[in-house]
Design an enzyme around this catalytic site. Structure first.
Site, PDB file in Angstrom:
ATOM      1  N   ILE A 132      12.779  -8.740  34.494  1.00 11.65           N
ATOM      2  CA  ILE A 132      12.076  -8.376  35.739  1.00 11.65           C
ATOM      3  C   ILE A 132      11.064  -9.459  36.109  1.00 11.65           C
ATOM      4  O   ILE A 132      10.967  -9.869  37.266  1.00 11.65           O
ATOM      5  CB  ILE A 132      11.385  -6.996  35.565  1.00 11.65           C
ATOM      6  CG1 ILE A 132      12.445  -5.893  35.460  1.00 11.65           C
ATOM      7  CG2 ILE A 132      10.407  -6.729  36.711  1.00 11.65           C
ATOM      8  CD1 ILE A 132      11.897  -4.529  35.049  1.00 11.65           C
ATOM      9  N   LYS A 188      12.350 -23.022  30.701  1.00 10.70           N
ATOM     10  CA  LYS A 188      13.652 -23.052  31.397  1.00 10.70           C
ATOM     11  C   LYS A 188      13.543 -22.339  32.753  1.00 10.70           C
ATOM     12  O   LYS A 188      14.023 -22.826  33.777  1.00 10.70           O
ATOM     13  CB  LYS A 188      14.713 -22.320  30.553  1.00 10.70           C
ATOM     14  CG  LYS A 188      15.447 -23.235  29.580  1.00 10.70           C
ATOM     15  CD  LYS A 188      16.649 -22.503  29.006  1.00 10.70           C
ATOM     16  CE  LYS A 188      16.551 -22.446  27.499  1.00 10.70           C
ATOM     17  NZ  LYS A 188      17.362 -21.422  26.849  1.00 10.70           N
ATOM     18  N   ASN A 198       3.129  -7.810  33.604  1.00 11.25           N
ATOM     19  CA  ASN A 198       4.442  -7.192  33.434  1.00 11.25           C
ATOM     20  C   ASN A 198       5.018  -7.237  32.021  1.00 11.25           C
ATOM     21  O   ASN A 198       5.950  -6.506  31.713  1.00 11.25           O
ATOM     22  CB  ASN A 198       5.381  -7.899  34.440  1.00 11.25           C
ATOM     23  CG  ASN A 198       6.832  -7.736  34.138  1.00 11.25           C
ATOM     24  OD1 ASN A 198       7.398  -6.702  34.452  1.00 11.25           O
ATOM     25  ND2 ASN A 198       7.454  -8.742  33.528  1.00 11.25           N
ATOM     26  N   SER A 250       6.299   2.385  34.587  1.00 11.22           N
ATOM     27  CA  SER A 250       7.707   2.747  34.382  1.00 11.22           C
ATOM     28  C   SER A 250       7.907   4.181  34.832  1.00 11.22           C
ATOM     29  O   SER A 250       6.951   4.978  34.840  1.00 11.22           O
ATOM     30  CB  SER A 250       8.064   2.644  32.901  1.00 11.22           C
ATOM     31  OG  SER A 250       9.338   3.209  32.651  1.00 11.22           O
ATOM     32  N   TYR A 266       6.207   4.259  23.944  1.00 16.69           N
ATOM     33  CA  TYR A 266       6.477   3.599  25.228  1.00 16.69           C
ATOM     34  C   TYR A 266       6.047   4.504  26.381  1.00 16.69           C
ATOM     35  O   TYR A 266       5.338   4.086  27.300  1.00 16.69           O
ATOM     36  CB  TYR A 266       7.972   3.267  25.325  1.00 16.69           C
ATOM     37  CG  TYR A 266       8.355   2.495  26.575  1.00 16.69           C
ATOM     38  CD1 TYR A 266       8.289   1.105  26.605  1.00 16.69           C
ATOM     39  CD2 TYR A 266       8.790   3.143  27.728  1.00 16.69           C
ATOM     40  CE1 TYR A 266       8.649   0.389  27.747  1.00 16.69           C
ATOM     41  CE2 TYR A 266       9.146   2.434  28.875  1.00 16.69           C
ATOM     42  CZ  TYR A 266       9.075   1.057  28.878  1.00 16.69           C
ATOM     43  OH  TYR A 266       9.426   0.358  30.017  1.00 16.69           O
ATOM     44  N   LYS A 306       2.995   3.703  29.081  1.00 15.38           N
ATOM     45  CA  LYS A 306       3.217   3.520  30.518  1.00 15.38           C
ATOM     46  C   LYS A 306       2.409   4.535  31.337  1.00 15.38           C
ATOM     47  O   LYS A 306       1.936   4.215  32.434  1.00 15.38           O
ATOM     48  CB  LYS A 306       4.711   3.612  30.839  1.00 15.38           C
ATOM     49  CG  LYS A 306       5.528   2.455  30.230  1.00 15.38           C
ATOM     50  CD  LYS A 306       5.100   1.105  30.782  1.00 15.38           C
ATOM     51  CE  LYS A 306       5.958  -0.035  30.298  1.00 15.38           C
ATOM     52  NZ  LYS A 306       5.563  -1.338  30.852  1.00 15.38           N
ATOM     53  N   ILE A 354      16.555  -0.606  34.783  1.00 16.23           N
ATOM     54  CA  ILE A 354      16.866  -1.872  35.440  1.00 16.23           C
ATOM     55  C   ILE A 354      17.677  -2.722  34.456  1.00 16.23           C
ATOM     56  O   ILE A 354      17.363  -2.749  33.254  1.00 16.23           O
ATOM     57  CB  ILE A 354      15.551  -2.632  35.810  1.00 16.23           C
ATOM     58  CG1 ILE A 354      14.614  -1.747  36.665  1.00 16.23           C
ATOM     59  CG2 ILE A 354      15.856  -3.957  36.503  1.00 16.23           C
ATOM     60  CD1 ILE A 354      15.105  -1.388  38.049  1.00 16.23           C
ATOM     61  N   THR A 388      18.328  -5.410  32.404  1.00 17.48           N
ATOM     62  CA  THR A 388      17.701  -6.573  31.745  1.00 17.48           C
ATOM     63  C   THR A 388      18.053  -6.480  30.265  1.00 17.48           C
ATOM     64  O   THR A 388      18.649  -5.493  29.819  1.00 17.48           O
ATOM     65  CB  THR A 388      16.154  -6.541  31.859  1.00 17.48           C
ATOM     66  OG1 THR A 388      15.667  -5.435  31.087  1.00 17.48           O
ATOM     67  CG2 THR A 388      15.681  -6.409  33.299  1.00 17.48           C
TER      68      THR A 388
END
Ligand code: NAD
Length: 251
Positions: A19, A46, A91, A143, A158, A162, A191, A193
């Site tokens: 994200i 990168k 983030n 989230s 988690y 959040k 999402i 990822t």
């Protein structure tokens, strides 16, 4: 209404991939200079190289956002390079899936450190700069897990972290209103990822079965809301949480 962020100076934590990478790229394409802040400096470099093609200034800074000294040094470096900080997409985050009754103290602390304490540390260090310069916009990544309990995977730390991000966001928004520093958050649903794609197939099947949209979101589907919160278009929006989950939490 002004969605223009050209020339603004932005920090994106956890910007090396997922994200954060997508938002950093979106900021750069919209004309903002971007500091990619990540613990994974090789990947961050990168990403910075790729994003530079938009023709803006992009730097990569190795930072463990749970370490106050590293966060202070990172913010100093950004101010030295860019002169100011207009936007902070706060983030970086992790998820550890352990059953509550088996979860180690270390796992609990790590999740709270990265997902909640570090969000405070970065907001505090950036907030001090924004207060001095007369304003800015901080956008934290919460989230949908702040609103619902995901299944089948166990992730109590988690979810708690959040939920904490949302109340921290509101608290900072109220405290920093007099300084024109706006603090908002987004609450994404699932999402695509590394964080979600690495999950076992049976978890992913449950997520899709429970979802209204029958798919996960793409990182770039968060960009519009983040640009709104980053720009002057949201000048009266602070302390808000925008849920972007394809209606997952509606049912
Ligand atoms: P990701 O794992 O792809 O990317 C996370 C990035 O954060 C990585 O580049 C990682 O190196 C970096 N990071 C981790 N710990 C760090 C630390 N201590 N210091 C600095 N950088 C660190 O995950 P993602 O899916 O892109 O998640 C980004 C944010 O969005 C997280 O806060 C996550 O909780 C949140 N989120 C993700 C989803 C989802 O479905 N993917 C849904 C809701 C919220």
């Amino acid at each position: 209404m002004n969605f223009d962020i050209r020339g603004k100076k932005a920090i994106v934590t956890g910007g090396a991939r997922g994200i954060g990478k997508s938002i950093a790229e979106g900021f750069a394409k919209a004309g903002a200079d971007v500091a990619i802040v990540d613990i994974d400096i090789d990947e961050a470099k990168k990403t910075a190289e790729k994003i530079k093609q938009a023709g803006v200034k992009v730097i990569a800074i190795k930072t463990d956002v749970t370490k106050p000294d590293q966060v202070s040094a990172m913010v100093r470096e950004v101010v030295e390079e860019f002169g100011r900080i207009d936007i902070c997409f706060n983030n970086a985050g992790i998820c550890i899936n352990e059953k509550a009754e088996e979860m180690s103290y270390e796992s609990w602390c790590r999740v709270i450190d990265v997902n909640l304490t570090a969000v405070f540390l970065v907001a505090q260090a950036v907030g001090r700069v924004m207060i001095k310069q007369g304003g800015g916009s901080i956008i934290n990544t919460a989230s949908m897990s702040a609103h619902i309990v995901n299944i089948p995977q166990p992730q109590c730390a988690y979810n708690a972290s959040k939920a904490g991000v949302i109340q921290l966001t509101k608290s900072l928004a109220v405290e920093w209103m007099p300084y024109n520093v706006r603090v908002n958050c987004i609450s994404p649903g699932y999402i695509s990822t590394a964080m979600t794609l690495s999950a076992p197939d049976e978890w992913k099947k449950t997520w899709l079965d429970l979802s209204v949209a029958r798919r996960m979101g793409k990182p770039e589907e968060l960009l519009g809301a983040v640009i709104y919160l980053a720009s002057d278009a949201s000048s009266f929006t602070t302390g808000a949480d925008i849920i972007i989950d394809g209606a997952f939490t509606c049912v």
